[in-house]
Design a protein around this motif. Structure first.
Motif, PDB file in Angstrom:
ATOM      1  N   GLY A  36     -63.849 -80.742  14.157  1.00  0.00           N
ATOM      2  CA  GLY A  36     -65.018 -81.286  14.863  1.00  0.00           C
ATOM      3  C   GLY A  36     -66.275 -80.743  14.564  1.00  0.00           C
ATOM      4  N   TYR A  37     -67.522 -80.870  15.067  1.00  0.00           N
ATOM      5  CA  TYR A  37     -68.645 -80.203  14.889  1.00  0.00           C
ATOM      6  C   TYR A  37     -68.653 -78.563  14.928  1.00  0.00           C
ATOM      7  CZ  TYR A  37     -71.374 -84.830  15.522  1.00  0.00           C
ATOM      8  OH  TYR A  37     -71.803 -86.077  15.639  1.00  0.00           O
ATOM      9  N   ALA A  66     -65.998 -84.377  11.819  1.00  0.00           N
ATOM     10  CA  ALA A  66     -67.598 -84.183  10.914  1.00  0.00           C
ATOM     11  C   ALA A  66     -67.300 -83.038   9.998  1.00  0.00           C
ATOM     12  CB  ALA A  66     -68.739 -84.021  12.011  1.00  0.00           C
ATOM     13  N   ASP A  67     -66.885 -81.773  10.593  1.00  0.00           N
ATOM     14  CA  ASP A  67     -66.734 -80.616   9.630  1.00  0.00           C
ATOM     15  C   ASP A  67     -65.575 -80.828   8.543  1.00  0.00           C
ATOM     16  OD1 ASP A  67     -68.772 -79.499  11.019  1.00  0.00           O
ATOM     17  OD2 ASP A  67     -67.759 -77.507  11.076  1.00  0.00           O
ATOM     18  N   ALA A  96     -66.173 -92.768   6.962  1.00  0.00           N
ATOM     19  CA  ALA A  96     -67.540 -92.434   6.966  1.00  0.00           C
ATOM     20  C   ALA A  96     -67.964 -90.848   6.606  1.00  0.00           C
ATOM     21  CB  ALA A  96     -68.040 -92.492   8.256  1.00  0.00           C
ATOM     22  N   VAL A  97     -67.087 -90.019   7.036  1.00  0.00           N
ATOM     23  CA  VAL A  97     -67.237 -88.639   6.670  1.00  0.00           C
ATOM     24  C   VAL A  97     -67.242 -88.181   5.079  1.00  0.00           C
ATOM     25  CG1 VAL A  97     -66.271 -86.330   7.078  1.00  0.00           C
ATOM     26  CG2 VAL A  97     -66.512 -87.674   9.023  1.00  0.00           C
ATOM     27  N   ALA A 110     -60.103 -84.345  -1.310  1.00  0.00           N
ATOM     28  CA  ALA A 110     -59.185 -84.913  -0.154  1.00  0.00           C
ATOM     29  C   ALA A 110     -58.232 -85.933  -0.799  1.00  0.00           C
ATOM     30  CB  ALA A 110     -59.955 -85.367   0.882  1.00  0.00           C
ATOM     31  N   GLU A 111     -57.178 -86.056  -0.180  1.00  0.00           N
ATOM     32  CA  GLU A 111     -55.950 -86.934  -0.374  1.00  0.00           C
ATOM     33  C   GLU A 111     -55.801 -87.334   0.927  1.00  0.00           C
ATOM     34  OE1 GLU A 111     -51.408 -87.690  -1.650  1.00  0.00           O
ATOM     35  OE2 GLU A 111     -52.229 -85.709  -1.496  1.00  0.00           O
ATOM     36  N   THR A 112     -56.124 -88.925   1.286  1.00  0.00           N
ATOM     37  CA  THR A 112     -56.018 -89.337   2.622  1.00  0.00           C
ATOM     38  C   THR A 112     -54.745 -90.019   2.559  1.00  0.00           C
ATOM     39  OG1 THR A 112     -57.130 -91.153   1.836  1.00  0.00           O
ATOM     40  CG2 THR A 112     -58.508 -89.541   3.123  1.00  0.00           C
ATOM     41  N   ILE A 113     -53.896 -89.670   3.803  1.00  0.00           N
ATOM     42  CA  ILE A 113     -52.747 -90.342   3.993  1.00  0.00           C
ATOM     43  C   ILE A 113     -52.789 -90.821   5.252  1.00  0.00           C
ATOM     44  CG2 ILE A 113     -50.346 -89.797   4.470  1.00  0.00           C
ATOM     45  CD1 ILE A 113     -51.829 -87.183   2.620  1.00  0.00           C
ATOM     46  N   VAL A 114     -52.578 -92.162   5.411  1.00  0.00           N
ATOM     47  CA  VAL A 114     -52.717 -93.034   6.810  1.00  0.00           C
ATOM     48  C   VAL A 114     -51.682 -92.533   7.577  1.00  0.00           C
ATOM     49  CG1 VAL A 114     -52.823 -95.339   7.808  1.00  0.00           C
ATOM     50  CG2 VAL A 114     -54.048 -94.756   5.580  1.00  0.00           C
TER      51      VAL A 114
END
Length: 249
Positions: A36-37, A66-67, A96-97, A110-114
């Protein structure tokens, strides 16, 4: 398994503090939970950005993710960029980030994994079990276990039987407690008070209950006093930034 609390403010970081951010370590593997922030500067005081092996995000509110943006910059723009960072999150939670940055090297950092409700995944030395918990947006609490101990983390969530089951007999329940005594009507069922958080930990039989996501400007002693009406003095603790601490044995 060792936990470092990087931040525990809800909504926005109070002066000199950070929002939700937790570093979990075992055998040299580093899992960052909810960047987070203002979490990144605190993280970098502990480890290099390239030393983070994976990230888990509970939900898409910016005080929890966010971070991730500056973390990816710190990795991608370094002299020797590390491989893409695995980021485990609910579907769409970090879109969004990730869209904030148009720099090509960062876009591939980044590699996003759901993560999905009830589908466990192996992340390094950790078994991670997500559970859908009530909040304003899709929120996955996680139960993270290794060979010796278990951490349950609520993300942001109202009290719920699924949260109790997620934390069943966990060594540590790290639980959102935005308000000390009562959740305002408009947020009821979507967030916890310290009283409700203590009740959830007691019902789950958790070894320790740690309150986090505390509202900036409220005296922390009020949270402990509220929790003590359920568990007695010493029955809950606050997520306070500091050195790594062991979870369980």
């Amino acid at each position: 398994m060792r936990l470092t609390v990087l931040g525990g403010c809800g909504a926005w970081p109070a002066a000199g503090q950070a929002c939700s951010g937790y570093l979990l370590e075992r055998d040299g593997f580093r899992l960052l939970i909810d960047p987070g922030y203002a979490v990144l500067p605190r993280l970098l005081a502990t480890v290099d950005a390239a030393a983070v092996d994976a990230v888990v995000v509970s939900h898409g509110h910016p005080d929890h993710c966010a971070d991730l943006s500056p973390l990816l910059r710190a990795r991608a723009l370094s002299a020797e960029p590390p491989p893409p960072l695995p980021v485990y999150a609910p579907a769409g939670a970090v879109d969004a980030v990730l869209a904030l940055d148009s720099i090509r090297s960062v876009a591939g950092a980044a590699e996003t994994i759901v993560l999905t409700d009830g589908d466990g995944v192996r992340v390094g030395p950790f078994d991670v079990l997500p559970a859908l918990l009530p909040h304003f947006v899709p929120n996955l609490g996680v139960r993270i276990s290794d060979a010796t101990s278990t951490l349950a983390y609520s993300g942001d969530a109202g009290p719920d039987p699924a949260l109790v089951e997620l934390a069943r007999d966990a060594d540590l329940l790290l639980i959102e407690a935005t308000y000390p005594d009562a959740v305002p009507d408009g947020n009821a069922g979507q967030l916890c008070s310290a009283v409700e958080a203590a009740e959830q930990g007691l019902a789950a039989g958790a070894g320790r209950t740690m309150l986090t996501h505390l509202w900036p400007g409220i005296d922390p002693a009020r949270y402990l006093a509220a929790a003590a009406t359920v568990t007695g003095a010493g029955g809950a603790e606050l997520a306070t930034p500091g050195p790594a601490q062991p979870i369980g044995v």
